[in-house]
Design a protein around this motif. Structure first.
Motif, PDB file in Angstrom:
ATOM      1  N   UNK A 102       8.553  -4.317  -8.039  1.00 60.69           N
ATOM      2  CA  UNK A 102       8.245  -4.955  -9.314  1.00 60.69           C
ATOM      3  C   UNK A 102       7.021  -4.299  -9.920  1.00 60.69           C
ATOM      4  N   UNK A 103       6.993  -4.182 -11.234  1.00 56.96           N
ATOM      5  CA  UNK A 103       5.847  -3.566 -11.904  1.00 56.96           C
ATOM      6  C   UNK A 103       5.697  -4.135 -13.307  1.00 56.96           C
ATOM      7  N   UNK A 104       4.477  -4.127 -13.789  1.00 55.97           N
ATOM      8  CA  UNK A 104       4.203  -4.567 -15.160  1.00 55.97           C
ATOM      9  C   UNK A 104       4.311  -3.342 -16.073  1.00 55.97           C
ATOM     10  N   UNK A 105       5.119  -3.434 -17.119  1.00 54.14           N
ATOM     11  CA  UNK A 105       5.379  -2.276 -17.981  1.00 54.14           C
ATOM     12  C   UNK A 105       4.252  -2.069 -18.986  1.00 54.14           C
ATOM     13  N   UNK A 106       3.656  -0.884 -18.963  1.00 51.48           N
ATOM     14  CA  UNK A 106       2.595  -0.555 -19.906  1.00 51.48           C
ATOM     15  C   UNK A 106       3.200   0.077 -21.159  1.00 51.48           C
ATOM     16  N   UNK A 107       2.397   0.092 -22.212  1.00 54.06           N
ATOM     17  CA  UNK A 107       2.871   0.624 -23.494  1.00 54.06           C
ATOM     18  C   UNK A 107       3.297   2.082 -23.373  1.00 54.06           C
TER      19      UNK A 107
ATOM     20  N   UNK B  59       0.828  -1.205   0.000  1.00 54.84           N
ATOM     21  CA  UNK B  59       0.000   0.000   0.000  1.00 54.84           C
ATOM     22  C   UNK B  59       0.864   1.258   0.000  1.00 54.84           C
ATOM     23  N   UNK B  60       2.036   1.173   0.634  1.00 49.09           N
ATOM     24  CA  UNK B  60       2.957   2.321   0.634  1.00 49.09           C
ATOM     25  C   UNK B  60       3.509   2.580  -0.768  1.00 49.09           C
ATOM     26  N   UNK B  61       3.729   1.511  -1.529  1.00 47.56           N
ATOM     27  CA  UNK B  61       4.252   1.642  -2.897  1.00 47.56           C
ATOM     28  C   UNK B  61       3.130   1.266  -3.871  1.00 47.56           C
ATOM     29  N   UNK B  62       2.130   2.139  -3.991  1.00 46.08           N
ATOM     30  CA  UNK B  62       0.863   1.776  -4.609  1.00 46.08           C
ATOM     31  C   UNK B  62       0.943   1.382  -6.089  1.00 46.08           C
ATOM     32  N   UNK B  63       1.892   1.931  -6.841  1.00 47.73           N
ATOM     33  CA  UNK B  63       1.938   1.644  -8.273  1.00 47.73           C
ATOM     34  C   UNK B  63       2.642   0.328  -8.589  1.00 47.73           C
ATOM     35  N   UNK B  64       3.242  -0.288  -7.576  1.00 48.10           N
ATOM     36  CA  UNK B  64       4.008  -1.510  -7.813  1.00 48.10           C
ATOM     37  C   UNK B  64       3.237  -2.730  -7.329  1.00 48.10           C
TER      38      UNK B  64
END
Length: 449
Positions: free
Chosen positions: A155-160, A135-140
């Motif tokens: 970790x994150x999923x890469x968008x176009x 929750x602290x790192x909401x975009x990941x």
């Protein structure tokens, strides 16, 4: 290593499975014949039927010559008693799974090590901590902190729309001359293939990419992946399980506004007494009308931690359809990890994986102080303490004979996280964070012995 595991339940079986891949000498003890039979036919380990707190059973398992005894039965008392006996009988190290987290909070005061218990772990506490961090790192969709956040793995999923999709690692790094992050692992979309990125590795749309960054680098990463830091304040939690209780308690302490839904009426009333700062709702969280009545669309995050994986997944999908910023589901089946991104849930968490990661660092050679396995990736991240005698001491990173399928993500020196590049010289006492594929782990370990 000779390792004795007591408890052939979910955590014990999963741990035995991971360790059997490492060619460790494993003995699994349990009173349940059926659980042992399944483990015996599916894993390359020895099994022993009996009470793990029986001295004769422990002697039959040759506990005096064992390197590690792990108590992960469902009984906290059994696990603690086992560790006390094992240490008295000559075992080198012991680890006990507990449910009463007060023991962890007071471990310095009680001095469990003096009693014979080297490490206490609570899968429920680990899961609650993971929820707080996510929750602290909401975009990941995955994260892990080293040394209280001196270095952070995300970790994150890469968008176009990410600015560096289609660019190489080297090109992406040039966007920010003052580099505060380094990519450590990539899984290509739709594959089970994990690669350790190099300078010429191209980032592609749909990649699940993992980075190590310092605190300053987190904001840079948000810009680089094309996402904004969402403030999360209103949280709805489904399920008043131990994890639901601990997560609600911790989030309320950190000034989050929490609604917790519990189907059992008596349990809901008990939770209301124990969690005065949260709103406890007695109802069935699978009921979409109830969720709408409780204004689910106004929530910033939805966390499902009931005892049923399918309920957790389906309720998170309902939440996602209401444009909730962050959804987290607790799952028991490891195979679901492969589906998480394709079905649209932000993050899946698993108690077995969290507990196994925590225990695994005691099996690794060298001074490993932290370890995490990346969700659904065939890679490990390890944190080593550099000794004066280590092969890497006094060497620049570019001069170390490091395997191609491993990478140094960063160094912590004097509690400060550093993104260390080729000219950085490693010293004794440094804490070095390494990401490695399984085939290179033994070679990496030798560098830090």
């Amino acid at each position: 290593m000779k390792i004795i595991i007591a408890g052939a339940g979910e955590v014990g079986f999963h741990l035995a499975k991971l360790l059997s891949y490492e060619s460790q000498d494993i003995i699994l003890i349990d009173t349940d014949k059926e659980s042992l039979g399944y483990a015996d036919t599916h894993l390359d380990i020895k099994v022993l039927k009996g009470d793990a707190t029986s001295v004769s059973i422990l002697k039959e398992a040759n506990v005096a010559n064992s390197d590690l005894v792990i108590g992960v039965t469902s009984s906290e008392t059994t696990n603690i008693t086992l560790c006390l006996l094992a240490k008295q009988l000559g075992c080198k190290r012991t680890i006990a799974r507990i449910s009463n987290t007060e023991f962890i909070d007071k471990k310095e005061e009680i001095r469990f090590a003096d009693l014979g218990i080297d490490e206490l772990i609570s899968p429920e506490e680990l899961a609650a901590e993971e929820i707080q961090l996510l929750l602290d790192q909401s975009a990941f969709n995955d994260s892990y902190e080293f040394e209280n956040g001196a270095l952070i793995m995300v970790g994150t999923s890469l968008q176009r729309t990410a600015p560096f999709v289609g660019k190489s690692v080297k090109d992406a790094a040039s966007i920010f001359p003052e580099l505060h992050f380094v990519p450590i692992a990539i899984q290509r979309f739709g594959t089970q293939y994990t690669l350790i990125p190099r300078g010429d590795t191209i980032f592609k749309e749909g990649d699940q990419a993992y980075f190590v960054t310092s605190k300053e680098g987190v904001d840079e990463l948000y810009k680089l992946i094309g996402k904004t830091r969402e403030e999360i304040k209103d949280v709805m939690i489904l399920g008043g399980s131990k994890i639901g209780f601990k997560a609600t308690r911790d989030l309320c302490c950190n000034k989050f506004k929490v609604k917790l839904i519990e189907i059992n009426r008596n349990k809901a009333f008990d939770l209301a007494d124990e969690l005065p700062n949260a709103l406890i709702i007695n109802g069935d969280g699978r009921n979409v009308e109830l969720l709408e009545e409780e204004n689910i669309e106004e929530m910033d995050a939805f966390i499902a931690v009931t005892g049923n994986s399918e309920t957790n997944i389906m309720s998170c999908l309902v939440a996602k359809s209401k444009n909730i910023k962050k959804t987290i589901a607790l799952v028991e089946n490891m195979d679901y990890f492969q589906l998480s991104h394709s079905i649209g849930i932000d993050t899946l968490i698993n108690k077995k994986l969290l507990a196994a990661n925590n225990i695994f660092r005691h099996i690794r050679k060298g001074e490993v102080v932290a370890l995490t396995r990346l969700n659904n990736l065939n890679a490990e991240i390890l944190e080593f303490i550099v000794k004066p005698s280590s092969a890497v001491t006094g060497k620049k990173i570019k001069n170390i004979d490091f395997p191609r399928s491993a990478i140094i993500g960063g160094v912590i020196r004097d509690n400060v996280g550093i993104i260390a590049l080729g000219d950085f010289e490693i010293r004794a006492g440094d804490r070095v964070v390494v990401c490695s594929l399984p085939r290179s782990i033994s070679k990496v370990e030798k560098l830090f012995l």
